[in-house]
Design a protein around this motif. Structure first.
Motif, PDB file in Angstrom:
ATOM      1  N   GLY A   1       0.621  -1.123  -0.078  1.00 16.00           N
ATOM      2  CA  GLY A   1       0.059   0.054   0.112  1.00 16.00           C
ATOM      3  C   GLY A   1       0.693   1.331   0.034  1.00 16.00           C
ATOM      4  O   GLY A   1       1.781   1.314  -0.645  1.00 16.00           O
ATOM      5  N   GLY A   2       0.234   2.259   0.910  1.00 14.11           N
ATOM      6  CA  GLY A   2       1.040   3.632   0.867  1.00 14.11           C
ATOM      7  C   GLY A   2       2.675   3.681   0.884  1.00 14.11           C
ATOM      8  O   GLY A   2       3.167   4.342   0.403  1.00 14.11           O
TER       9      GLY A   2
ATOM     10  N   ARG B   1       4.081   2.629  -2.629  1.00 16.84           N
ATOM     11  CA  ARG B   1       3.919   4.037  -3.232  1.00 16.84           C
ATOM     12  C   ARG B   1       4.844   4.889  -2.871  1.00 16.84           C
ATOM     13  O   ARG B   1       5.515   5.417  -3.825  1.00 16.84           O
ATOM     14  CB  ARG B   1       2.691   4.291  -3.091  1.00 16.84           C
TER      15      ARG B   1
ATOM     16  N   ASN C   1       4.459   7.268   5.968  1.00 14.16           N
ATOM     17  CA  ASN C   1       4.255   7.492   7.282  1.00 14.16           C
ATOM     18  C   ASN C   1       4.309   6.366   8.044  1.00 14.16           C
ATOM     19  O   ASN C   1       4.710   6.402   9.234  1.00 14.16           O
ATOM     20  CB  ASN C   1       2.752   7.999   7.203  1.00 14.16           C
TER      21      ASN C   1
ATOM     22  N   ARG D   1      -8.777  -5.679  -3.887  1.00 14.95           N
ATOM     23  CA  ARG D   1      -9.606  -4.944  -3.174  1.00 14.95           C
ATOM     24  C   ARG D   1      -9.143  -3.492  -2.811  1.00 14.95           C
ATOM     25  O   ARG D   1      -9.855  -2.550  -2.240  1.00 14.95           O
ATOM     26  CB  ARG D   1      -9.750  -5.663  -1.994  1.00 14.95           C
ATOM     27  N   ARG D   2      -8.008  -3.113  -3.198  1.00 12.97           N
ATOM     28  CA  ARG D   2      -7.477  -1.641  -2.872  1.00 12.97           C
ATOM     29  C   ARG D   2      -7.741  -0.799  -3.807  1.00 12.97           C
ATOM     30  O   ARG D   2      -8.341  -0.990  -4.999  1.00 12.97           O
ATOM     31  CB  ARG D   2      -5.919  -1.863  -2.795  1.00 12.97           C
ATOM     32  N   ASP D   3      -7.955   0.677  -3.310  1.00 15.61           N
ATOM     33  CA  ASP D   3      -8.629   1.613  -4.327  1.00 15.61           C
ATOM     34  C   ASP D   3      -7.862   2.089  -5.344  1.00 15.61           C
ATOM     35  O   ASP D   3      -8.654   1.849  -6.473  1.00 15.61           O
ATOM     36  CB  ASP D   3      -8.965   2.943  -3.137  1.00 15.61           C
TER      37      ASP D   3
ATOM     38  N   ASN E   1      -1.667   2.343  -4.862  1.00 13.53           N
ATOM     39  CA  ASN E   1      -1.845   1.855  -3.619  1.00 13.53           C
ATOM     40  C   ASN E   1      -2.074   0.508  -3.507  1.00 13.53           C
ATOM     41  O   ASN E   1      -2.025  -0.278  -2.537  1.00 13.53           O
ATOM     42  CB  ASN E   1      -3.035   2.448  -2.963  1.00 13.53           C
TER      43      ASN E   1
ATOM     44  N   ASP F   1     -17.497   1.474  -1.921  1.00 13.99           N
ATOM     45  CA  ASP F   1     -17.108   2.698  -0.977  1.00 13.99           C
ATOM     46  C   ASP F   1     -17.174   3.877  -1.425  1.00 13.99           C
ATOM     47  O   ASP F   1     -16.153   4.457  -2.132  1.00 13.99           O
ATOM     48  CB  ASP F   1     -15.788   2.200  -0.232  1.00 13.99           C
TER      49      ASP F   1
ATOM     50  N   ARG G   1     -13.985   6.552  -1.630  1.00 10.01           N
ATOM     51  CA  ARG G   1     -12.874   6.444  -2.454  1.00 10.01           C
ATOM     52  C   ARG G   1     -12.931   7.682  -3.327  1.00 10.01           C
ATOM     53  O   ARG G   1     -12.012   7.932  -3.932  1.00 10.01           O
ATOM     54  CB  ARG G   1     -12.944   5.201  -3.157  1.00 10.01           C
TER      55      ARG G   1
ATOM     56  N   ARG H   1     -11.010  10.151  -1.614  1.00 14.79           N
ATOM     57  CA  ARG H   1      -9.676   9.872  -1.555  1.00 14.79           C
ATOM     58  C   ARG H   1      -8.950  10.056  -2.901  1.00 14.79           C
ATOM     59  O   ARG H   1      -7.788  10.422  -2.981  1.00 14.79           O
ATOM     60  CB  ARG H   1      -9.656   8.374  -1.162  1.00 14.79           C
TER      61      ARG H   1
ATOM     62  N   ARG I   1      -8.186  13.484  -2.828  1.00 14.17           N
ATOM     63  CA  ARG I   1      -6.923  13.825  -1.525  1.00 14.17           C
ATOM     64  C   ARG I   1      -5.601  13.261  -2.464  1.00 14.17           C
ATOM     65  O   ARG I   1      -4.563  13.985  -2.172  1.00 14.17           O
ATOM     66  CB  ARG I   1      -7.401  12.950  -0.504  1.00 14.17           C
TER      67      ARG I   1
ATOM     68  N   LYS J   1      -6.519  15.852   4.929  1.00 13.92           N
ATOM     69  CA  LYS J   1      -5.127  15.544   4.351  1.00 13.92           C
ATOM     70  C   LYS J   1      -5.249  16.381   3.061  1.00 13.92           C
ATOM     71  O   LYS J   1      -4.142  16.685   2.361  1.00 13.92           O
ATOM     72  CB  LYS J   1      -5.396  14.355   4.132  1.00 13.92           C
TER      73      LYS J   1
HETATM   74  P1  ATP Z   1      -1.325   7.631   3.985  1.00  8.84           P
HETATM   75  O1  ATP Z   1      -0.021   7.823   3.854  1.00  8.84           O
HETATM   76  O2  ATP Z   1      -2.202   8.979   3.978  1.00  8.84           O
HETATM   77  O3  ATP Z   1      -1.487   6.933   5.252  1.00  8.84           O
HETATM   78  P2  ATP Z   1      -2.090   5.461   2.762  1.00  8.84           P
HETATM   79  O4  ATP Z   1      -2.135   4.753   1.124  1.00  8.84           O
HETATM   80  O5  ATP Z   1      -1.398   4.588   3.553  1.00  8.84           O
HETATM   81  O6  ATP Z   1      -1.740   6.818   2.855  1.00  8.84           O
HETATM   82  P3  ATP Z   1      -4.374   4.704   4.167  1.00  8.84           P
HETATM   83  O7  ATP Z   1      -5.699   5.426   4.292  1.00  8.84           O
HETATM   84  O8  ATP Z   1      -3.590   4.574   5.454  1.00  8.84           O
HETATM   85  O9  ATP Z   1      -3.540   5.296   2.964  1.00  8.84           O
HETATM   86  O10 ATP Z   1      -4.666   3.131   3.783  1.00  8.84           O
HETATM   87  C1  ATP Z   1      -3.767   2.223   3.643  1.00  8.84           C
HETATM   88  C2  ATP Z   1      -3.869   1.331   2.465  1.00  8.84           C
HETATM   89  O11 ATP Z   1      -5.027   0.478   2.295  1.00  8.84           O
HETATM   90  C3  ATP Z   1      -4.062   2.058   1.162  1.00  8.84           C
HETATM   91  O12 ATP Z   1      -2.683   2.457   0.334  1.00  8.84           O
HETATM   92  C4  ATP Z   1      -5.078   1.294   0.300  1.00  8.84           C
HETATM   93  O13 ATP Z   1      -4.323   0.048  -0.639  1.00  8.84           O
HETATM   94  C5  ATP Z   1      -6.048   0.445   1.121  1.00  8.84           C
HETATM   95  N1  ATP Z   1      -7.146   1.354   1.358  1.00  8.84           N
HETATM   96  C6  ATP Z   1      -7.427   2.123   2.508  1.00  8.84           C
HETATM   97  N2  ATP Z   1      -8.820   2.769   2.408  1.00  8.84           N
HETATM   98  C7  ATP Z   1      -9.235   2.150   1.411  1.00  8.84           C
HETATM   99  C8  ATP Z   1     -10.542   2.225   0.788  1.00  8.84           C
HETATM  100  N3  ATP Z   1     -11.356   3.005   1.279  1.00  8.84           N
HETATM  101  N4  ATP Z   1     -10.716   1.380  -0.277  1.00  8.84           N
HETATM  102  C9  ATP Z   1      -9.845   0.496  -0.655  1.00  8.84           C
HETATM  103  N5  ATP Z   1      -8.659   0.545  -0.207  1.00  8.84           N
HETATM  104  C10 ATP Z   1      -8.206   1.056   0.767  1.00  8.84           C
END
Ligand code: ATP
Ligand code: MG
Length: 415
Positions: free
Chosen positions: A27-28, A31, A40, A111-113, A117, A154, A157, A160, A163, A201
């Motif tokens: 995920g984040g 990226r 973070n 399943r991720r957005d 990510n 959802d 998203r 997001r 954002r 954010k």
């Molecule tokens: P940040 O640096 O702001 O924490 P992040 O990418 O880590 O950014 P998070 O909201 O912490 O964002 O979510 C972590 C991971 O979980 C995302 O990178 C994404 O893969 C997944 N994710 C989070 N929220 C959703 C959502 N609403 N729908 C699908 N996947 C999501």
């Protein structure tokens, strides 16, 4: 490309793989590492079930065990380890209604957005099944899979997408943007807490002016009607970019012409904390009062006015409003007012450094002393102290016990 993971993350992944499970950073953090931003936090995804994860580590916390998340503590640091899962439909909360564990990384990534990510990595390299690298190279936010479907699961998203676009300075891919436009009204279903987290954010990002996308994509009227009603969104954008990265300033900037009542109501509706609500509303209130624009000829009168405002509205509130106005008039190109604000900030600084009395507690006489002098506690004392403060604000040299006692006696004799 190889991603350098923190030692503890490598250790956790190592322990899981040694025991026959798959494990990746996901995920984040992947990226951000590719973009050369500092992540973070480092989330880990694994084929191991929560109980299996817990069996391998000494200190764990059941953070979200129902959703498959266990936090592993190493020293003072916590690392979230989540079992591969397929999300059900999202409810009006932070998490999906039900989740189903799976042994397939691909399903977990699906399943991720957004594609950016939906990448995973470990010592063997990066797993990128949906073109996340390419979208990073092209600076694009794109849903994993069918955008309409993903936003229907959802609605948050959609926000997001805006954002991440603001945080990274990326463009929202055409199909993804079209799906947002089509489904914009469904954002009303999402809880205010989730919405203000994303709005916050966005506003604190390097591109807070991208807030205009909530308008162009049709989300604004459902989540931020006060911004939607703003007359000059272009000015707001320039203002937001120039304001300090402080959420109270940024919300104030996004509603700069709304009036403090509307700001307070909007932020309450968004369920923001009381301090942020008060600070934002106070900035707008003092901005509207035009506290910075009075031009008074002599410097004595000027200082008196600054003391009076600081005393009435509070020093911190006044400072915030002046800091806001300095940026506001700079952005408007109103140099004259800008100079006045700077002058006023200097005067305020002098007043504070000199320690001029601004509140009753700063007076060289106390309520107790007035009682000793024979005055009745309660309203009379309050009135006398207020009168003395007004005197001292106008004439700081009057703040000595002898003068104030004399003044108090005079006042008491009149009653
Ligand atoms: P940040 O640096 O702001 O924490 P992040 O990418 O880590 O950014 P998070 O909201 O912490 O964002 O979510 C972590 C991971 O979980 C995302 O990178 C994404 O893969 C997944 N994710 C989070 N929220 C959703 C959502 N609403 N729908 C699908 N996947 C999501
Ligand atoms: Mg995160």
């Amino acid at each position: 490309m190889k991603i350098k993971m923190p030692e503890n993350v490598s250790r956790i992944i190592g322990t899981l793989t040694e025991h026959g499970y798959e494990a990746y950073a996901v995920g984040g953090c992947v990226r951000d590492s590719i973009i050369h931003n500092t992540p973070n936090d480092w989330d880990i995804t694994t084929s191991a079930l929560p109980a299996q994860v817990k069996a391998l580590f000494r200190r764990t916390i059941d953070t979200g065990i129902k959703h498959g998340t266990v936090t592993i503590m190493i020293g003072n640091e916590g690392y979230e380890v989540t079992t591969y899962r397929i999300d059900g439909e999202y409810e009006d909360g932070r998490h999906p209604k039900q989740v189903e564990f799976t042994s397939s990384l691909e399903e977990d990534l699906r399943r991720r957005d957004f594609t950016i990510n939906a990448m995973a990595c470990n010592d063997e390299g990066i797993v990128d099944l949906f073109g996340g690298r390419e979208d990073i190279d092209n600076r694009i936010i794109r849903c994993v899979g069918e955008a309409v479907e993903r936003f229907s699961e959802d609605a948050l998203r959609m926000l997001r997408a805006v954002r991440f676009s603001a945080q990274l300075g990326y463009t929202i891919e055409e199909g993804t943007a079209a799906a947002i436009t089509a489904l914009a009204p469904t954002i009303s279903k999402v809880s205010k807490e989730r919405i203000h987290m994303e709005l916050g954010k966005l506003l604190l990002s390097d591109n807070p002016d991208y807030i205009s996308k909530i308008h162009t994509l049709g989300l604004g009227q459902y989540i931020f009607p006060v911004y939607e009603a703003l007359k000059d969104k272009d000015l707001a954008g320039r203002l937001l970019k120039a304001l300090p990265k402080d959420i109270a300033f940024r919300y104030a900037g996004a509603m700069y012409d709304a009036g403090d009542g509307a700001v307070r109501k909007m932020l309450k509706e968004l369920k923001l904390d009381n301090l942020t609500i008060k600070r934002s509303a106070d900035i707008i209130k003092l901005h509207d009062l035009g506290v910075c624009i009075l031009k008074i000829p002599t410097s004595d009168a000027y200082e008196r006015m600054v003391r009076a405002i600081a005393s009435q509205h509070g020093v911190d509130e006044f400072k915030d409003a002046l800091a806001f106005d300095k940026v506001f008039y700079t952005v408007c190109g109103d140099n004259e007012r800008c100079e006045l604000v700077k002058h006023e900030l200097e005067i305020l600084d002098i007043i504070l450094k000199r320690g001029d009395a601004l509140k009753i507690g700063d007076l060289a006489i106390s309520g107790d002393r007035l009682i000793e002098m024979g005055m009745e506690s309660g309203k009379q004392i309050g009135d006398v102290l207020k009168m003395l403060l007004d005197d001292v604000i106008a004439n700081p040299e009057h703040n000595n016990a002898q003068y104030l006692e004399m003044k108090a006696r005079e006042a008491a004799a009149k009653v």
